[in-house]
Design an enzyme around this catalytic site. Sequence first.
Site, PDB file in Angstrom:
ATOM      1  N   ASN A   1     114.923  74.333 121.085  1.00 60.85           N
ATOM      2  CA  ASN A   1     113.451  74.721 121.333  1.00 60.85           C
ATOM      3  C   ASN A   1     112.877  73.724 120.252  1.00 60.85           C
ATOM      4  O   ASN A   1     113.164  73.335 119.256  1.00 60.85           O
ATOM      5  CB  ASN A   1     113.387  76.320 121.079  1.00 60.85           C
ATOM      6  CG  ASN A   1     113.974  76.482 119.696  1.00 60.85           C
ATOM      7  OD1 ASN A   1     115.071  77.305 119.602  1.00 60.85           O
ATOM      8  ND2 ASN A   1     113.234  76.253 118.482  1.00 60.85           N
TER       9      ASN A   1
ATOM     10  N   ASP B   1     119.005  71.594 116.331  1.00 60.58           N
ATOM     11  CA  ASP B   1     118.503  72.813 116.322  1.00 60.58           C
ATOM     12  C   ASP B   1     117.175  73.089 115.709  1.00 60.58           C
ATOM     13  O   ASP B   1     116.653  72.678 114.845  1.00 60.58           O
ATOM     14  CB  ASP B   1     119.250  73.706 115.265  1.00 60.58           C
ATOM     15  CG  ASP B   1     119.221  75.234 115.544  1.00 60.58           C
ATOM     16  OD1 ASP B   1     118.414  75.560 115.902  1.00 60.58           O
ATOM     17  OD2 ASP B   1     120.367  75.861 115.205  1.00 60.58           O
ATOM     18  N   ASP B   2     116.079  73.391 116.652  1.00 65.22           N
ATOM     19  CA  ASP B   2     114.591  73.646 116.295  1.00 65.22           C
ATOM     20  C   ASP B   2     113.973  72.322 116.087  1.00 65.22           C
ATOM     21  O   ASP B   2     113.060  72.231 115.210  1.00 65.22           O
ATOM     22  CB  ASP B   2     114.540  74.392 114.925  1.00 65.22           C
ATOM     23  CG  ASP B   2     114.726  75.791 115.041  1.00 65.22           C
ATOM     24  OD1 ASP B   2     114.747  76.345 115.978  1.00 65.22           O
ATOM     25  OD2 ASP B   2     114.633  76.477 113.816  1.00 65.22           O
TER      26      ASP B   2
ATOM     27  N   CYS C   1     116.279  79.981 119.903  1.00 61.96           N
ATOM     28  CA  CYS C   1     117.711  79.518 119.896  1.00 61.96           C
ATOM     29  C   CYS C   1     118.542  79.951 121.027  1.00 61.96           C
ATOM     30  O   CYS C   1     119.065  79.356 121.831  1.00 61.96           O
ATOM     31  CB  CYS C   1     118.302  79.058 118.729  1.00 61.96           C
ATOM     32  SG  CYS C   1     118.955  80.750 117.973  1.00 61.96           S
TER      33      CYS C   1
END
Length: 595
Positions: free
Chosen positions: A339, A52-53, A88
């Site tokens: 992302n 995530d990220d 996201c």
Amino acid sequence: MKPLATFSLFATIFTVSFVYADNVQLSVSVAALAAPTSPQTDKPNFVFILSDDQDYEMDSLDYMPLLKKYIADEGTRFERHYATTAQCCPSRASLWTGKTTHNTNVTDVTPPHGAWVKFVARGLNEDYFPIWLTNNGYNAYYTGKFQNGQDRSNYGKDRAHALMKGWTSADVLLEPYTYNYNQPGMKRDKADFHQYNNYTTDLISSKGIKYINEAHEAGKPFFVGIAPIAPHVQTWPAGRNVTPTPPERLPISAPRHSHMFPNVTVPPTKNFNPNKTSAGGWVQKLPKLDTCELDRANKFYRRRLQALQAVDELVEAVIQALDDLELLNNTYVIYTTDNGYHIGQHRIPAGKGCAYETDVHIPFMVRGPGVDKGVNRTDVVTNHVDVAPTLLTLAGIPLSPHDFDGTPMPITKAGEAAHVAHEHVGIEFWGEPVFEGAAEDIDHSKFKNNTYKALRIMGNGENTFNLGYIVWCNGDHELYDMTLDPYQTDNLMPAMSSGNATITIGGESYSVKKVRDRLDGLVQAVRKCDNGACVKPWSTLHTNGNVSTLADAMNTEFDDYYDSLAKMKYERCYPYYNAAAEGPVPKPFNSWDES
Ligand SMILES: *[C@@H]1O[C@H](CO)[C@@H](O)[C@H](O)[C@H]1NC(C)=O
Ligand SMILES: *[C@@H]1O[C@H](CO)[C@@H](O)[C@H](O)[C@H]1NC(C)=O
Ligand SMILES: *[C@@H]1O[C@H](CO)[C@@H](O)[C@H](O)[C@H]1NC(C)=O
Ligand SMILES: *[C@@H]1O[C@H](CO)[C@@H](O)[C@H](O)[C@H]1NC(C)=O
Ligand SMILES: *[C@@H]1O[C@H](CO)[C@@H](O)[C@H](O)[C@H]1NC(C)=O
Ligand SMILES: *[C@@H]1O[C@H](CO)[C@@H](O)[C@H](O)[C@H]1NC(C)=O
Ligand SMILES: *[C@@H]1O[C@H](CO)[C@@H](O)[C@H](O)[C@H]1NC(C)=O
Ligand SMILES: *[C@@H]1O[C@H](CO)[C@@H](O)[C@H](O)[C@H]1NC(C)=O
Ligand SMILES: *[C@@H]1O[C@H](CO)[C@@H](O)[C@H](O)[C@H]1NC(C)=O
């Protein structure tokens, strides 16, 4: 109530699914006429690990030795892989539907324009990846974070907050505990919500491995999605009472990793907290980060690397589990993120949502049957809307009747055959980005107009060029020649008016204006993805098909056409997708009237 019937022929089983308007799904399986086909177990399995990220540009992959050992060195890295929306929920919606954000219309991380309720309201929960898989003989499992807005108070309790459909089983993180590193809360299918005292990534790892074992026992080919929250910042929804303690607003590592990388700082690239900026939109007004903000940025960065260590261990645990079950040689293991991320580049406080390389360029790697080992692919440009058609192709499931905005990635020979080569990625955003790493008292109203369309476009070999183009809703433009300016610090748009600067494409030198005219045509061509336009956008501008690359489009024969096209322009800054505010789509060359 009129049923819509879908028919799928898989091995020797004939499955008929009726999807009724009230969302009740009935499946009837009947033995088909005897047909000698290979058993289902020949189908490959998939384990899809989604962090995530996670950035590519700030070197996060260099701190994951197990990921390198078990996936990169054993498989292929796609070095030019991009998120089409650097946020996201929109990016995850694109990932699991194969559609760009303007087509999912999940444009935000919270309602009303995004998150789980919008995903459900748009009908995507009735028509997305796990449904296509399970309708074709697969079992599909998912654990971890899926979309924001899946909340313990309402998830699965009414139609607007329906349970995730299509999955054989899904055990997902729920708010307000989704981003709580040490007290994550989850719900598996219809079971009760449960809050844990386990470290989130270790919990998601153990649940993922449990699913791999369950899937193996079930005896069908399978897909297991494993989506830890690291290295996302720890956070909680505004105004929600989070017990027992208000958590720290930073990424949190497992205790065993909290001592690591004590002196590491954000890489001091040219775009990190620069003295000068030529950026557009709200970015140009940002002051330099002060000493206090720089300390915060470096701490934030270290915390991310520490938090990624448990993800690295998760990768090893997955590989070992597959190896123990003797499934490794028939399983694709994919590693990516939703992302990218920035911390102080272009002076922007830690977060995502921008069109800069930091936010859109992301890790993507895969190992599995027929995948080349230890290879870096820099010859193809790929993005997240390619992922769903890629996975279906690997699974041998037809892409029709789905209308994908991407093309299968050339991961194996089958993928090479189905892949449509292209140079560009269309990038888009509406409304406000999230800067979780900024000071708590930051004035968010300054960032509201983060609506833009952007392009990354690059060519190879003799056709080398590498460009970034951004059109902001307030009329600002940015154009970077990333061959010369990889950190996007020298916007060529101001130089364009001087008529002085040039850009080299395929060995030829062109004025910035001529290149910009083409890029503006292209950015408009990917505003709608009808009939594959987002994969082959030049063919919507040149309908007879004699232009398929930027070098082709640079032909002087087209100078007047591109010069005459109305430039991409927003009526004003809307915080949501409003197609009408983006002006008319350009006429193709063939029907353009030179007068
Ligand atoms: C997309 O959603 C917005 C609201 O978020 C709505 O106003 C717009 O009409 C929708 N557009 C399409 C094409 O569905
Ligand atoms: C949570 O942590 C406890 C204590 O370490 C452990 O016994 C348990 O197996 C963990 N639960 C899961 C689901 O991993
Ligand atoms: C970190 O920096 C401190 C102070 O400069 C130094 O004493 C220490 O050895 C460094 N640690 C590492 C792991 O490099
Ligand atoms: C940026 O400005 C500072 C303070 O004026 C100066 O010390 C530094 O050298 C400058 N950096 C660059 C890369 O020009
Ligand atoms: C994978 O390995 C198993 C046992 O190690 C073997 O039986 C099987 O044939 C192999 N499958 C493939 C596709 O290589
Ligand atoms: C692939 O790229 C990574 C990162 O740049 C590098 O460490 C690795 O050596 C490269 N591998 C090959 C086979 O070129
Ligand atoms: C044009 O380029 C030359 C050489 O790079 C430079 O000296 C000059 O200032 C530029 N002129 C303008 C108007 O930017
Ligand atoms: C492309 O096709 C158009 C329309 O048929 C024609 O006018 C043009 O000359 C062709 N250009 C090139 C570069 O092939
Ligand atoms: C954002 O855009 C709107 C409409 O285009 C404009 O009215 C408003 O002033 C802008 N806000 C900021 C902070 O720039």
